[in-house]
Design a protein around this motif. Structure first.
Motif, PDB file in Angstrom:
ATOM      1  N   ASP A   1     -10.591  -1.705   1.611  1.00 33.35           N
ATOM      2  CA  ASP A   1     -10.637  -2.589   2.765  1.00 33.35           C
ATOM      3  C   ASP A   1     -11.699  -2.097   3.749  1.00 33.35           C
ATOM      4  OD1 ASP A   1      -7.081  -3.353   3.027  1.00 33.35           O
ATOM      5  OD2 ASP A   1      -8.631  -3.981   1.619  1.00 33.35           O
TER       6      ASP A   1
ATOM      7  N   ARG B   1      -9.767   3.804   3.715  1.00 35.79           N
ATOM      8  CA  ARG B   1      -8.454   3.702   3.106  1.00 35.79           C
ATOM      9  C   ARG B   1      -8.331   4.706   1.966  1.00 35.79           C
ATOM     10  NH1 ARG B   1      -5.327  -0.886   3.475  1.00 35.79           N
ATOM     11  NH2 ARG B   1      -3.957   0.297   2.081  1.00 35.79           N
TER      12      ARG B   1
ATOM     13  N   GLN C   1      -6.227   3.661  -1.105  1.00 37.56           N
ATOM     14  CA  GLN C   1      -6.899   2.741  -2.014  1.00 37.56           C
ATOM     15  C   GLN C   1      -7.940   3.460  -2.869  1.00 37.56           C
ATOM     16  OE1 GLN C   1      -8.375  -0.460   0.450  1.00 37.56           O
ATOM     17  NE2 GLN C   1      -6.421  -1.553   0.353  1.00 37.56           N
TER      18      GLN C   1
END
Length: 592
Positions: free
Chosen positions: A478, A485, A488
């Motif tokens: 993101d 992030r 992620q």
């Protein structure tokens, strides 16, 4: 000089469209009732390069035919007409085949809508035509905004079906009836006249005056540079002849590159012939022309497809063209803006819907049977592809695979393709990589041994990825690449490592494909004198040895791929440890 990127070209074209510089531009097309498209289907042409994507028989070519028939003095009946075996059944009224489109003449004009309807024409003054299409009055119930009958758009149209683009030589040698010796005899006897035609000499062709046999055009230096850039060759001369020397009217080419003597289409690849004709037609086209291309990727290798896409975008900028392509090629749709891609899908009633404004990855996901029905193998180059193709034929599994190669090599496959391949479970089930043996790192990833801390440490997992693939692979989180992030990032790195364990394979014994080819019994027997020129043949000089074989067989290096294809077939029918390795590897992928 810095080359303009695809993003820059797309941005330039978008700004041109916003400023209204494209005259006589077809903005949209609606199909109230047309062939097997869902009634009322609408296609917007918001971007001047539109890409139609979908399975075979889903209506893409029919859409191109409708576009061809849209302007003045054109009709889609040139492609679609009724016969006793394939009748076009219409019920009249709402069941009459028709479409309408809206176009803008220039930046200051509003939308003009035109309805075209199929109807039988016949009178005392006009020839009977059961497949006549004419401009008809607006039909409000079809959703038209026009209140009066407008004239069709006035613009030149060029339609090229690359599946049907066959050279004069191929028409005789590959597609005509008769035994092989008869066809060879005809080509030999007529080739002297073709040579005279190309050289501007007196023809003296029996039964016809010289000016009726054919015409020759020599392409300009600018055109040669464009073609050379797409195909990766440097052309000194390109001539195109339209003639009837081989019985039927056909096209021949006569070319010379910096590294070859003159050769005709008989010794050129079909992709070379197609690109030469495509560039000539587009460069000869007038400004604001409508260009329709049906599967331009046919016989063109992936690297050339990428260059072709860049050329088409450049031609749009220079000549203000509107181009619509039907394709199965992920390369031609990659990086195109969402508004450029139209995905054809089959609904539960067997009708074809057109989905617009989609991401190219979504279109790639739905392309043909390459993902949802077949497994896809990506490899590094043409030689690896031919090794794999021939073993698949040997084990009778070629119908279950699509084998693609990326001219950018292993680094491009890993750094550019890997993030997309790992993002969806279906991709991970269907898409595999077979990389050259010299790229194998030997790294072992054991996820079950990771500690909880390691599973959440993005720096540690990034190092694992570099150890596995031998290079850094970017992750997208993101906020874009390099975002913050961390969770992620960890998820992405773990996907890369799982893919490495399950989907990445290597050629045996640290070898590149060219060296595998040269280790065959066939090469040892037929080209031992070439091999003896070297103290040893290894990964560093194997490609040069292949070049030497090409020079010996053809007199130049322009037929390296032909040499590779022949050697790969000869290698694949032998029995040895390398062949067994390939068979085991491909069967393992098949079973996954």
């Amino acid at each position: 000089m810095k080359q303009t990127s695809i993003e820059d070209k797309i941005s330039t074209i978008s700004r041109m469209k916003e400023r209204g510089v494209f005259n006589n531009y077809i903005e949209y097309m609606v199909f109230p009732y047309y062939k097997n498209l869902v009634p009322g289907t609408k296609i917007d042409f918001a971007f001047p390069l539109t890409v139609l994507v979908g399975k075979n028989g889903s209506g893409k070519s029919s859409t191109l035919h409708a576009l061809y028939g849209a302007p003045y003095w054109h009709s889609c009946s040139e492609f679609w007409f009724s016969t006793e075996t394939d009748p076009i059944v219409e019920t009249g009224g709402n069941g009459r085949n028709r479409f309408f489109y809206g176009y803008t003449e220039n930046r200051n004009s509003g939308i003009k809508e035109v309805m075209k309807t199929r109807m039988k024409r016949g009178s005392k003054t006009k020839e009977d035509d059961p497949d006549y299409w004419e401009t008809s009055k607006p039909i409000k119930r079809d959703g038209m905004i026009a209140s009066k009958r407008n004239d069709p758009v006035k613009r030149d149209v060029i339609y090229i079906d690359f599946r049907a683009e066959v050279s004069a030589f191929d028409k005789i040698f590959h597609f005509s009836k008769g035994n092989l010796n008869e066809k060879k005899a005809l080509l030999r006897s007529r080739s002297k006249y073709l040579n005279r035609l190309f050289n501007g000499e007196a023809m003296r062709f029996p039964g016809q005056p010289d000016d009726k046999v054919g015409t020759v055009i020599e392409l300009s230096e600018d055109n040669r540079k464009i073609i050379g850039n797409i195909l990766g060759k440097e052309y000194v001369n390109i001539k195109i002849a339209e003639h009837s020397l081989f019985k039927n009217i056909g096209t021949s080419i006569y070319v010379k590159t910096k590294t070859s003597s003159l050769y005709s289409e008989a010794n050129a690849g079909s992709g070379e012939v197609a690109v030469i004709q495509l560039v000539k037609k587009i460069e000869d086209a007038s400004e604001y022309s409508l260009i329709l291309l049906d599967e331009p990727e046919v016989s063109i290798h992936p690297g050339a497809q990428e260059k072709l896409k860049m050329y088409l975008l450049d031609a749009i900028i220079r000549k203000k063209l509107q181009i619509v392509i039907s394709t199965h090629s992920p390369i031609l749709i990659k990086d195109m803006p969402n508004e450029a891609i139209k995905l054809y899908i089959t609904n539960e009633r067997g009708k074809f819907e057109v989905k617009g404004d989609i991401n190219y990855q979504e279109a790639f996901f739905d392309l043909e049977e390459s993902v949802d029905e077949k497994k896809v193998i990506f490899c590094e180059d043409f030689a690896a592809k031919k090794l794999i193709d021939n073993i698949l034929i040997r084990i009778e599994k070629e119908q279950f695979f699509d084998v693609e190669y990326n001219p950018g090599g292993e680094k491009t496959l890993i750094t550019k393709y890997l993030p997309s391949f790992t993002v969806h479970e279906l991709f991970r089930e269907k898409i595999f990589m077979i990389l050259d043996g010299d790229m194998k790192t030997g790294y072992t990833f054991e996820e079950e041994k990771l500690t909880v801390v390691q599973q959440k440490d993005s720096t540690y997992l990034n190092n694992c990825v570099k150890s596995a693939y031998g290079t850094e692979v970017e992750v997208y989180v993101d906020g874009g690449a390099g975002g913050s992030r961390d969770d992620q990032k960890c998820d992405a790195y773990l996907r890369y490592l799982r893919y490495y364990n399950k989907n990445v394979y290597y050629l045996p014994d640290g070898l590149i494909p060219e060296l595998i080819l040269l280790e065959s019994s066939y090469v040892e027997k037929e080209f031992s004198h070439v091999l003896k020129k070297y103290d040893s043949v290894d990964n560093f000089n194997a490609k040069k040895v292949i070049c030497d074989i090409s020079k010996e067989d053809y007199g130049n290096e322009d037929h390296i791929n032909d040499v590779i294809a022949r050697l790969a077939y000869k290698w694949s029918i032998e029995d040895g440890p390398k062949q067994i390795y390939f068979i085991k590897m491909l069967n393992e992928i098949f079973e996954k």
